[in-house]
Design a protein around this motif. Structure first.
Motif, PDB file in Angstrom:
ATOM      1  N   LYS A 171      37.032  -7.375  77.716  1.00  0.00           N
ATOM      2  CA  LYS A 171      36.387  -6.660  78.806  1.00  0.00           C
ATOM      3  C   LYS A 171      35.085  -6.079  78.280  1.00  0.00           C
ATOM      4  O   LYS A 171      35.085  -5.324  77.306  1.00  0.00           O
ATOM      5  CB  LYS A 171      37.301  -5.562  79.350  1.00  0.00           C
ATOM      6  N   THR A 220      35.615  -9.296  82.840  1.00  0.00           N
ATOM      7  CA  THR A 220      36.820  -9.653  82.096  1.00  0.00           C
ATOM      8  C   THR A 220      36.783 -11.128  81.738  1.00  0.00           C
ATOM      9  O   THR A 220      36.675 -11.996  82.622  1.00  0.00           O
ATOM     10  CB  THR A 220      38.084  -9.352  82.918  1.00  0.00           C
ATOM     11  N   VAL A 269      38.710 -14.275  79.332  1.00  0.00           N
ATOM     12  CA  VAL A 269      39.927 -14.649  78.617  1.00  0.00           C
ATOM     13  C   VAL A 269      39.559 -14.842  77.151  1.00  0.00           C
ATOM     14  O   VAL A 269      38.595 -15.535  76.830  1.00  0.00           O
ATOM     15  CB  VAL A 269      40.534 -15.946  79.190  1.00  0.00           C
ATOM     16  N   GLY A 270      40.301 -14.231  76.251  1.00  0.00           N
ATOM     17  CA  GLY A 270      40.014 -14.357  74.829  1.00  0.00           C
ATOM     18  C   GLY A 270      38.968 -13.374  74.363  1.00  0.00           C
ATOM     19  O   GLY A 270      38.466 -12.535  75.135  1.00  0.00           O
ATOM     20  N   SER A 271      38.613 -13.480  73.085  1.00  0.00           N
ATOM     21  CA  SER A 271      37.636 -12.594  72.480  1.00  0.00           C
ATOM     22  C   SER A 271      36.485 -13.426  71.925  1.00  0.00           C
ATOM     23  O   SER A 271      36.619 -14.630  71.726  1.00  0.00           O
ATOM     24  CB  SER A 271      38.281 -11.775  71.361  1.00  0.00           C
ATOM     25  N   ALA A 275      33.821 -18.559  83.132  1.00  0.00           N
ATOM     26  CA  ALA A 275      35.155 -18.198  82.632  1.00  0.00           C
ATOM     27  C   ALA A 275      35.312 -16.680  82.534  1.00  0.00           C
ATOM     28  O   ALA A 275      35.670 -16.140  81.484  1.00  0.00           O
ATOM     29  CB  ALA A 275      35.389 -18.851  81.274  1.00  0.00           C
ATOM     30  N   TYR A 276      35.068 -15.994  83.632  1.00  0.00           N
ATOM     31  CA  TYR A 276      35.161 -14.541  83.651  1.00  0.00           C
ATOM     32  C   TYR A 276      35.254 -14.082  85.098  1.00  0.00           C
ATOM     33  O   TYR A 276      35.026 -14.855  86.034  1.00  0.00           O
ATOM     34  CB  TYR A 276      33.916 -13.908  83.002  1.00  0.00           C
TER      35      TYR A 276
END
Length: 252
Positions: A2, A203, A205-207, A222-223
């Motif tokens: 996030k 937000t 997915v993943g870091s 992808a957010y």
């Protein structure tokens, strides 16, 4: 992950950089569930060099972000351009400071750099370039030549503008501009004061370890953008506190 792509760590351009204020902003971001921010202090703020100089002494940095107890602070700045807009530039710290050095002669309104020239500085260095608050009356971007606007990596769905213009109206305007030009839209609080932190974020997915990775994820869509249900209250409270504190702390 996030993340908020538009965060200031000084109360205003005229105030000194204070570590206590910085820590209050990061503490609030973490308390609101964020994992990271992009630091986008104004490139022509009073003693810009103090911001990165102080953080270099206080926190480890891998040239992409400062690590404050696991919270990631990606390096960036907000640049004024001759067309009147504000541009959020982020990426590797050495490349960012290289660009800032070039902009040293362009910090006053009569000498602001042109947007096309800024792209020419940023693109070969792999920077993430976001068009800040494109419909803000005082610093809008929507009037700029569309071929230039298409070069942005994203537009800024801005927390302050969502409050002042109106959520539905501003969302519609920014998303429509993005759709017409094929440019993604990401959220940024534009917080200068802790109460505004968390009013919007993104937000993923993943870091991520680099801005280049974030750039790819933005391009892939992808957010998702998140708006706080208390956005209006947060921005109003931040504005009131900011006005009071500025009277006490601004450098004359």
């Amino acid at each position: 992950m996030k993340i908020d792509f538009h965060i200031h760590v000084k109360l205003s351009k005229k105030t000194n950089f204070e570590l206590d204020h910085f820590n209050s902003m990061i503490d609030e971001a973490a308390a609101n569930g964020l994992d990271a921010i992009t630091l986008t202090e104004h490139f022509n703020t009073h003693r810009f060099e103090d911001v990165y100089g102080t953080l270099d002494r206080m926190f480890p940095c891998n040239n992409h972000y400062y690590d404050r107890d696991g919270f990631k602070i990606f390096t960036g700045m907000e640049v004024d351009v001759a067309e009147g807009g504000h541009i959020l530039v982020s990426g590797p710290k050495d490349k960012l400071l290289e660009i800032r050095a070039i902009l040293e002669d362009h910090t006053s309104p009569d000498r602001f750099i042109g947007l096309e020239r800024l792209f020419e500085l940023c693109e070969p260095r792999g920077m993430l370039v976001i068009g800040g608050h494109p419909f803000r009356e005082s610093n809008h971007l929507y009037h700029v030549d569309r071929e230039l606007l298409k070069r942005f990596d994203a537009f800024d769905l801005n927390g302050k503008d969502l409050h002042e213009i109106g959520i539905q109206e501003n969302v519609a305007k920014v998303l429509t501009l993005g759709e017409e030009l094929g440019v993604p839209v990401v959220a940024g609080s534009d917080a200068h004061q802790m109460f505004q932190v968390g009013c919007v974020h993104n937000t993923f997915v993943g870091s991520f370890e680099t801005v280049a990775e974030l750039k790819e994820a933005i391009r892939a869509g992808a957010y998702k953008r998140e708006l706080s249900p208390s956005l209006h209250l947060q921005v109003r409270a931040a504005n009131l506190v900011k006005k009071l504190l500025k009277k006490k702390t601004e450098v004359i």
